[in-house]
Design a protein around this motif. Structure first.
Motif, PDB file in Angstrom:
ATOM      1  N   SER A 274     -13.520  -0.744 -30.336  1.00 29.57           N
ATOM      2  CA  SER A 274     -14.605   0.230 -30.323  1.00 29.57           C
ATOM      3  C   SER A 274     -15.886  -0.369 -29.760  1.00 29.57           C
ATOM      4  O   SER A 274     -16.622   0.295 -29.028  1.00 29.57           O
ATOM      5  CB  SER A 274     -14.844   0.752 -31.743  1.00 29.57           C
TER       6      SER A 274
ATOM      7  N   PHE B  16      -9.840  -2.422 -34.826  1.00 32.32           N
ATOM      8  CA  PHE B  16     -10.539  -1.166 -34.554  1.00 32.32           C
ATOM      9  C   PHE B  16     -11.956  -1.427 -34.057  1.00 32.32           C
ATOM     10  O   PHE B  16     -12.387  -0.872 -33.049  1.00 32.32           O
ATOM     11  CB  PHE B  16     -10.571  -0.310 -35.820  1.00 32.32           C
ATOM     12  N   HIS B  17     -12.684  -2.296 -34.727  1.00 30.70           N
ATOM     13  CA  HIS B  17     -14.084  -2.515 -34.375  1.00 30.70           C
ATOM     14  C   HIS B  17     -14.241  -3.333 -33.092  1.00 30.70           C
ATOM     15  O   HIS B  17     -15.214  -3.140 -32.355  1.00 30.70           O
ATOM     16  CB  HIS B  17     -14.812  -3.189 -35.530  1.00 30.70           C
TER      17      HIS B  17
ATOM     18  N   TRP C  34      -6.699  -4.593 -39.447  1.00 29.73           N
ATOM     19  CA  TRP C  34      -6.928  -3.261 -38.889  1.00 29.73           C
ATOM     20  C   TRP C  34      -8.409  -3.043 -38.588  1.00 29.73           C
ATOM     21  O   TRP C  34      -8.773  -2.543 -37.526  1.00 29.73           O
ATOM     22  CB  TRP C  34      -6.419  -2.199 -39.854  1.00 29.73           C
ATOM     23  N   HIS C  35      -9.285  -3.440 -39.498  1.00 34.86           N
ATOM     24  CA  HIS C  35     -10.727  -3.299 -39.263  1.00 34.86           C
ATOM     25  C   HIS C  35     -11.170  -4.155 -38.080  1.00 34.86           C
ATOM     26  O   HIS C  35     -12.007  -3.714 -37.268  1.00 34.86           O
ATOM     27  CB  HIS C  35     -11.499  -3.695 -40.525  1.00 34.86           C
TER      28      HIS C  35
ATOM     29  N   GLN D 102      -6.698   7.664 -37.374  1.00 38.61           N
ATOM     30  CA  GLN D 102      -7.546   6.589 -36.857  1.00 38.61           C
ATOM     31  C   GLN D 102      -6.886   5.881 -35.677  1.00 38.61           C
ATOM     32  O   GLN D 102      -7.569   5.473 -34.724  1.00 38.61           O
ATOM     33  CB  GLN D 102      -7.838   5.590 -37.978  1.00 38.61           C
TER      34      GLN D 102
ATOM     35  N   LEU E  66     -15.140   2.159 -39.173  1.00 37.00           N
ATOM     36  CA  LEU E  66     -14.326   2.520 -40.334  1.00 37.00           C
ATOM     37  C   LEU E  66     -15.137   2.485 -41.620  1.00 37.00           C
ATOM     38  O   LEU E  66     -14.611   2.262 -42.709  1.00 37.00           O
ATOM     39  CB  LEU E  66     -13.125   1.577 -40.439  1.00 37.00           C
TER      40      LEU E  66
ATOM     41  N   LEU F  58      -8.341   5.434 -31.961  1.00 41.60           N
ATOM     42  CA  LEU F  58      -8.435   4.125 -31.313  1.00 41.60           C
ATOM     43  C   LEU F  58      -7.769   4.133 -29.941  1.00 41.60           C
ATOM     44  O   LEU F  58      -8.297   3.547 -28.984  1.00 41.60           O
ATOM     45  CB  LEU F  58      -7.797   3.065 -32.206  1.00 41.60           C
TER      46      LEU F  58
END
Length: 458
Positions: A170, A166-167, A162-163, A76, A179, A80
């Motif tokens: 993204s 990442f989001h 982390w979420h 992941q 995720l 990213l």
């Protein structure tokens, strides 16, 4: 030397194509490593790794493997990094690094960066780069903090961070990777998540030139600031508002008794608004796309083809292109020989470029759809297809527009089907015209001019 430097300045797309190919190959090799494989999942094949690396580097979001389960944390993280580098542009990062190290960027790097950011040849590229990366960092950082606070109510601190990271990346890069296997459907009624992701998508899709222009003129006030904006910024702001409103009203009207039927009014409006935003090449979804009506899917395809803005993290043949073509058509119907807008005249070369871009996108989409139908559905008779044609068309438009939305066809693609989608994602990110310009050798001068004769049009 004049021929060499002229070629570099004239065809900087050759270097962009090379850099993105290198990024995709590097990502493919990393994703095939055992450390990137999710626990309990099968090995990542070379084709699936290439598909995922292309989708991440070209900020598309189409996936043949589950991002949260098919890849480990390290996988992941690779995805990213590909999204971030592919989103803001490889040459933007490398040239900014050279500036900070005190080395002067080459003519090649300067030409690529000028084309990528839409800057003039005499622009202060160091100032532009600094502000581009500053806006990127501030926007993604703000999104990260808001999502982090929201996620702390749902996950442990590390998972929440982390979420959120990442989001936010993204979303700003219009990548569409999430995720969660259902994308963001579990946050369908979450106002904070919907508004934050939507804002990140819109800011990332407007384009770096518009961001820089707004940063320079915003302190002057609304009226004076609007007057001082470049014509491109005005096109992008008005066009973006119009297409967002079109997608919102179309989805709300067509799905009022459909997928939105059992929702309260505020939720209907939020879901319809998010779907309109995400069709601008973002790729997230809070509703099941396979449950939408054919009319809604068709409107979504139009929005995906149009996409975001030039020099942005999004794809499509761009909002400004459509605005120029619409103004040209309107002025032609009025009998005018030139396009005047906001006390500016649009050159004929821009109109020709807009028409060529839209036409080339359409030709590529038609050719790719034909090949995909031959590869995937040549043995299926029409009475038994049951909407497979629309699914294939939606998949092609989503890949070419670097959107990432799918009605479910991605996971069933054959080897040849995956290769076609990979090529479309790459073409959509670089731009068909840039790719063909990179493959061309040089312009050929035509010494003979024949008598002019006009064909009938329309």
């Amino acid at each position: 030397m004049p021929q060499l430097t002229g070629s570099i300045v004239k065809y900087p797309a050759r270097n962009l194509v090379t850099w993105y190919l290198v990024l995709i190959m590097l990502g493919t090799l990393l994703l095939t490593l055992p450390i990137c494989r999710g626990s309990g999942s099968t090995n990542v094949s070379l084709l699936d790794a290439c598909f995922t690396a292309t989708s991440a580097s070209c900020v598309t979001g189409l996936a043949v493997r589950s991002t949260p389960h098919g890849f480990s944390f390290w996988g992941q993280l690779v995805i990213l990094c590909l999204i971030q580098v592919g989103g803001i542009g490889i040459m933007t990062i490398t040239t900014f690094t050279m500036f900070n190290l005190g080395s002067k960027p080459s003519l090649r790097a300067r030409a690529i960066l000028t084309e990528t950011l839409g800057a003039s040849d005499d622009a202060d590229l160091k100032w532009i780069l600094r502000h581009v990366l500053m806006v990127t960092g501030i926007t993604e950082g703000t999104g990260f903090l808001i999502l982090l606070v929201r996620n702390l109510f749902l996950y442990d601190p590390l998972t929440a961070a982390w979420h959120a990271l990442f989001h936010s990346i993204s979303a700003f890069c219009n990548a569409g990777f999430a995720l969660h296997d259902d994308s963001l459907m579990q946050f369908q009624g979450d106002v904070v998540v919907n508004l934050t992701i939507s804002a990140l998508i819109i800011v990332g899709g407007i384009g770096f030139p518009v961001m820089v222009d707004l940063h320079k003129n915003f302190p002057l006030g609304i009226t004076r600031g609007w007057q001082n904006l470049h014509i491109h910024s005005k096109f992008m702001l008005t066009g973006t508002a119009f297409f967002l409103l079109m997608g919102f009203s179309g989805t709300l009207f067509l799905e009022w008794d459909g997928v939105l039927d059992q929702m309260p009014l505020w939720k209907k409006m939020m879901v319809a608004g998010f779907h309109s935003v995400t069709c601008r090449t973002a790729g997230f979804n809070t509703i099941d796309l396979a449950s939408l009506t054919n009319a809604t899917l068709f409107i979504s395809m139009i929005l995906m083809l149009i996409g975001a803005g030039p020099c942005s993290t999004g794809g499509g043949f761009k909002v400004s292109t459509v605005v120029v073509m619409a103004l040209h058509a309107w002025k032609t119907f009025q009998g005018s020989t030139r396009i005047n807008f906001a006390r500016r005249t649009i050159p004929n070369e821009v109109i020709q470029a807009a028409t060529a871009t839209a036409l080339l996108f359409s030709v590529v989409a038609i050719a790719a759809l034909t090949m995909l139908l031959v590869v995937e559905q040549s043995s299926i008779p029409h009475p038994k297809s049951q909407g497979v044609f629309l699914d294939a068309a939606f998949e092609v438009v989503s890949a070419l527009g670097t959107v990432g939305l799918s009605t479910g066809l991605t996971g069933t693609l054959s080897i040849m089907g995956k290769l076609i989608i990979i090529a479309l994602m790459f073409l959509g990110r670089i731009g068909p015209i840039s790719v063909f310009a990179a493959l061309s050798r040089s312009e050929r001068a035509v010494p003979v001019e024949y008598p002019k004769e006009e064909p009938l049009i329309g």
